[in-house]
Motif scaffolding. Structure first.
Motif, PDB file in Angstrom:
ATOM      1  N   VAL A  60       2.874 -51.035 -28.366  1.00  0.00           N
ATOM      2  CA  VAL A  60       3.932 -50.091 -28.717  1.00  0.00           C
ATOM      3  C   VAL A  60       4.478 -50.457 -30.092  1.00  0.00           C
ATOM      4  O   VAL A  60       4.472 -51.618 -30.503  1.00  0.00           O
ATOM      5  N   ASP A  61       4.941 -49.444 -30.799  1.00  0.00           N
ATOM      6  CA  ASP A  61       5.497 -49.658 -32.136  1.00  0.00           C
ATOM      7  C   ASP A  61       6.991 -49.950 -32.106  1.00  0.00           C
ATOM      8  O   ASP A  61       7.508 -50.684 -32.946  1.00  0.00           O
ATOM      9  N   VAL A  62       7.681 -49.346 -31.126  1.00  0.00           N
ATOM     10  CA  VAL A  62       9.138 -49.434 -31.061  1.00  0.00           C
ATOM     11  C   VAL A  62       9.564 -49.650 -29.618  1.00  0.00           C
ATOM     12  O   VAL A  62       9.011 -49.040 -28.698  1.00  0.00           O
ATOM     13  N   VAL A  63      10.569 -50.507 -29.426  1.00  0.00           N
ATOM     14  CA  VAL A  63      11.193 -50.681 -28.112  1.00  0.00           C
ATOM     15  C   VAL A  63      12.672 -50.340 -28.260  1.00  0.00           C
ATOM     16  O   VAL A  63      13.355 -50.846 -29.154  1.00  0.00           O
ATOM     17  N   ILE A  64      13.161 -49.463 -27.364  1.00  0.00           N
ATOM     18  CA  ILE A  64      14.567 -49.042 -27.390  1.00  0.00           C
ATOM     19  C   ILE A  64      15.199 -49.385 -26.049  1.00  0.00           C
ATOM     20  O   ILE A  64      14.700 -48.974 -25.001  1.00  0.00           O
ATOM     21  N   ASN A  65      16.298 -50.114 -26.089  1.00  0.00           N
ATOM     22  CA  ASN A  65      16.977 -50.534 -24.868  1.00  0.00           C
ATOM     23  C   ASN A  65      18.309 -49.800 -24.715  1.00  0.00           C
ATOM     24  O   ASN A  65      19.285 -50.099 -25.405  1.00  0.00           O
ATOM     25  N   LEU A  66      18.331 -48.832 -23.791  1.00  0.00           N
ATOM     26  CA  LEU A  66      19.560 -48.093 -23.474  1.00  0.00           C
ATOM     27  C   LEU A  66      19.990 -48.349 -22.037  1.00  0.00           C
ATOM     28  O   LEU A  66      20.871 -47.666 -21.511  1.00  0.00           O
ATOM     29  N   ALA A  67      19.353 -49.319 -21.388  1.00  0.00           N
ATOM     30  CA  ALA A  67      19.547 -49.522 -19.955  1.00  0.00           C
ATOM     31  C   ALA A  67      20.868 -50.219 -19.649  1.00  0.00           C
ATOM     32  O   ALA A  67      21.326 -51.078 -20.402  1.00  0.00           O
ATOM     33  N   GLY A  68      21.452 -49.831 -18.519  1.00  0.00           N
ATOM     34  CA  GLY A  68      22.682 -50.475 -18.068  1.00  0.00           C
ATOM     35  C   GLY A  68      23.561 -49.512 -17.300  1.00  0.00           C
ATOM     36  O   GLY A  68      23.580 -48.310 -17.579  1.00  0.00           O
ATOM     37  N   VAL A  69      24.298 -50.017 -16.337  1.00  0.00           N
ATOM     38  CA  VAL A  69      25.238 -49.213 -15.564  1.00  0.00           C
ATOM     39  C   VAL A  69      26.311 -48.649 -16.495  1.00  0.00           C
ATOM     40  O   VAL A  69      26.859 -49.372 -17.331  1.00  0.00           O
ATOM     41  N   SER A  70      26.605 -47.352 -16.383  1.00  0.00           N
ATOM     42  CA  SER A  70      27.566 -46.700 -17.267  1.00  0.00           C
ATOM     43  C   SER A  70      28.967 -47.274 -17.084  1.00  0.00           C
ATOM     44  O   SER A  70      29.422 -47.515 -15.967  1.00  0.00           O
ATOM     45  N   ILE A  71      29.669 -47.464 -18.207  1.00  0.00           N
ATOM     46  CA  ILE A  71      31.049 -47.948 -18.138  1.00  0.00           C
ATOM     47  C   ILE A  71      31.998 -46.813 -17.765  1.00  0.00           C
ATOM     48  O   ILE A  71      33.166 -47.060 -17.424  1.00  0.00           O
ATOM     49  N   ASN A  72      31.523 -45.558 -17.825  1.00  0.00           N
ATOM     50  CA  ASN A  72      32.385 -44.411 -17.542  1.00  0.00           C
ATOM     51  C   ASN A  72      32.430 -44.048 -16.063  1.00  0.00           C
ATOM     52  O   ASN A  72      33.295 -43.274 -15.638  1.00  0.00           O
ATOM     53  N   ASP A  73      31.501 -44.572 -15.271  1.00  0.00           N
ATOM     54  CA  ASP A  73      31.421 -44.197 -13.866  1.00  0.00           C
ATOM     55  C   ASP A  73      32.164 -45.203 -12.988  1.00  0.00           C
ATOM     56  O   ASP A  73      31.933 -46.408 -13.088  1.00  0.00           O
ATOM     57  N   GLY A  74      33.030 -44.692 -12.123  1.00  0.00           N
ATOM     58  CA  GLY A  74      33.677 -45.544 -11.144  1.00  0.00           C
ATOM     59  C   GLY A  74      34.840 -46.357 -11.686  1.00  0.00           C
ATOM     60  O   GLY A  74      35.044 -46.480 -12.888  1.00  0.00           O
ATOM     61  N   ARG A  75      35.613 -46.896 -10.773  1.00  0.00           N
ATOM     62  CA  ARG A  75      36.750 -47.742 -11.120  1.00  0.00           C
ATOM     63  C   ARG A  75      36.253 -49.148 -11.445  1.00  0.00           C
ATOM     64  O   ARG A  75      35.294 -49.630 -10.842  1.00  0.00           O
ATOM     65  N   TRP A  76      36.898 -49.804 -12.382  1.00  0.00           N
ATOM     66  CA  TRP A  76      36.464 -51.131 -12.806  1.00  0.00           C
ATOM     67  C   TRP A  76      36.925 -52.210 -11.828  1.00  0.00           C
ATOM     68  O   TRP A  76      37.785 -53.034 -12.140  1.00  0.00           O
ATOM     69  N   THR A  77      36.366 -52.194 -10.636  1.00  0.00           N
ATOM     70  CA  THR A  77      36.591 -53.290  -9.711  1.00  0.00           C
ATOM     71  C   THR A  77      35.806 -54.500 -10.211  1.00  0.00           C
ATOM     72  O   THR A  77      34.957 -54.385 -11.115  1.00  0.00           O
ATOM     73  N   GLU A  78      36.062 -55.660  -9.621  1.00  0.00           N
ATOM     74  CA  GLU A  78      35.306 -56.847 -10.013  1.00  0.00           C
ATOM     75  C   GLU A  78      33.817 -56.642  -9.769  1.00  0.00           C
ATOM     76  O   GLU A  78      32.982 -57.071 -10.580  1.00  0.00           O
ATOM     77  N   ASN A  79      33.486 -55.965  -8.686  1.00  0.00           N
ATOM     78  CA  ASN A  79      32.079 -55.717  -8.364  1.00  0.00           C
ATOM     79  C   ASN A  79      31.436 -54.786  -9.394  1.00  0.00           C
ATOM     80  O   ASN A  79      30.305 -55.020  -9.838  1.00  0.00           O
ATOM     81  N   HIS A  80      32.170 -53.732  -9.791  1.00  0.00           N
ATOM     82  CA  HIS A  80      31.609 -52.788 -10.762  1.00  0.00           C
ATOM     83  C   HIS A  80      31.467 -53.439 -12.130  1.00  0.00           C
ATOM     84  O   HIS A  80      30.476 -53.202 -12.832  1.00  0.00           O
ATOM     85  N   GLN A  81      32.432 -54.266 -12.509  1.00  0.00           N
ATOM     86  CA  GLN A  81      32.321 -54.974 -13.778  1.00  0.00           C
ATOM     87  C   GLN A  81      31.109 -55.903 -13.771  1.00  0.00           C
ATOM     88  O   GLN A  81      30.399 -56.012 -14.769  1.00  0.00           O
ATOM     89  N   ARG A  82      30.885 -56.543 -12.641  1.00  0.00           N
ATOM     90  CA  ARG A  82      29.722 -57.420 -12.523  1.00  0.00           C
ATOM     91  C   ARG A  82      28.433 -56.619 -12.663  1.00  0.00           C
ATOM     92  O   ARG A  82      27.477 -57.058 -13.314  1.00  0.00           O
ATOM     93  N   GLN A  83      28.395 -55.415 -12.084  1.00  0.00           N
ATOM     94  CA  GLN A  83      27.207 -54.559 -12.203  1.00  0.00           C
ATOM     95  C   GLN A  83      26.984 -54.124 -13.651  1.00  0.00           C
ATOM     96  O   GLN A  83      25.846 -54.092 -14.128  1.00  0.00           O
ATOM     97  N   ILE A  84      28.058 -53.777 -14.337  1.00  0.00           N
ATOM     98  CA  ILE A  84      27.954 -53.379 -15.745  1.00  0.00           C
ATOM     99  C   ILE A  84      27.357 -54.513 -16.570  1.00  0.00           C
ATOM    100  O   ILE A  84      26.444 -54.313 -17.376  1.00  0.00           O
TER     101      ILE A  84
END
Length: 299
Positions: A60-84
């Motif tokens: 491959v010529d290019v690698v693009i990394n956009l992966a990750g749990v969205s910061i806009n979805d859900g309430r920022w509980t400790e569990n959700h922050q850990r997932q992010i």
């Protein structure tokens, strides 16, 4: 070119894939789900027991990394922050492993990032030369994410950290929720109103990524924000003006904190960020002003 995208099914990833497809590139999208390939878009399973994407990717010529749990979805509980946090670390580590396994290395690695790395401030103007790092959840997450991604440089791969601002679009991001009160004739200043909103149209985001791919001079941090940020009060007034709705119903900070918890910092705090690298390299924003961006998205 042959371009590998992690996070291609997300808000930014879908728009980027559309643009790259129109430009005639071959695209490989890493996905956790089994999907059938479509023409020049190939889907390869990853981060699942038994998957070995490096065996299916080839060169491959290019690698693009956009992966990750969205910061806009859900309430920022400790569990959700850990997932992010962990979703970004895991995806980046796996991309590093995949690249190390490839006999032919890509020439460039584009890693999504965020202006949340900069400390909130009413007065400071941040550019890519700014070295301050916010001592909060987002600041630490972005700092660690970029540090992990920087390992790509050890393979001689040009690495760019695209620090996204508040991305405006109709299919995702913050704009639909920000515009809703105005559509209901209940829009007004959020919090103090003096906090900065360093925004950017989704179209300019994906074109900036392509610009970074094609411009060999771009290395390290690149702020992906429009050149004309707004304070929250003026941001809201512009939404109201474009939608022909009043700007009169204030939303106190205490109410936002009660409704959103820690995530309220996304709207109650902000940074004044300028895209100096992009503008100095000649990138032309299609939507440099908030009014032009909103008119395009709303109409």
């Amino acid at each position: 070119m042959k371009i590998l995208i992690a996070g291609g099914s997300g808000f930014v990833g879908q728009k980027l894939t559309e643009l790259l497809f129109k430009k005639g590139h071959d695209i490989i999208i890493l996905t956790r789900k089994g999907k059938q390939s479509e023409g020049t878009i190939k889907f390869v399973q990853w981060i699942k027991e038994g998957s070995s994407p490096e065996k299916e990717i080839g060169g491959v010529d290019v690698v693009i990394n956009l992966a990750g749990v969205s910061i806009n979805d859900g309430r920022w509980t400790e569990n959700h922050q850990r997932q992010i946090y962990e979703s970004r670390m895991t995806a980046t580590a796996e991309l590093l492993r995949i690249v190390e396994a490839l006999s032919e290395k890509p020439s460039v690695f584009i890693n999504a990032s965020a202006i949340g790395i900069y400390p909130p401030s009413h007065d400071t103007v941040y550019t890519e030369k700014s070295t301050e790092v916010a001592n909060d959840f987002l600041g630490r997450t972005v700092h660690d994410w970029e540090r992990k991604a920087a390992t790509m440089m050890e393979h001689g791969i040009r690495t760019v950290f695209m620090r996204f601002g508040v991305v405006l679009g109709n299919e995702g991001g913050a704009l639909p929720l920000m515009a809703l009160p105005y559509r209901l004739f209940m829009g007004g200043t959020v919090g103090s109103g003096v906090q900065w909103v360093s925004w950017v149209h989704i179209t300019d985001v994906v074109h900036a990524i392509v610009f970074a791919i094609e411009n060999n001079r771009l290395n390290g941090p690149v702020n992906v924000t429009a050149p004309n940020p707004k304070r929250m009060k003026d941001f809201g007034k512009t939404i109201g003006a474009v939608l022909h709705r009043p700007h009169w119903f204030p939303v106190p900070a205490l109410l936002m904190k009660a409704a959103l918890g820690k995530k309220s910092s996304l709207v109650l705090e902000g940074q004044h960020v300028l895209p100096k690298v992009l503008t100095n390299e000649g990138f032309e924003f299609k939507f440099p002003t908030l009014e032009s961006a909103l008119r395009d998205l709303f109409y």
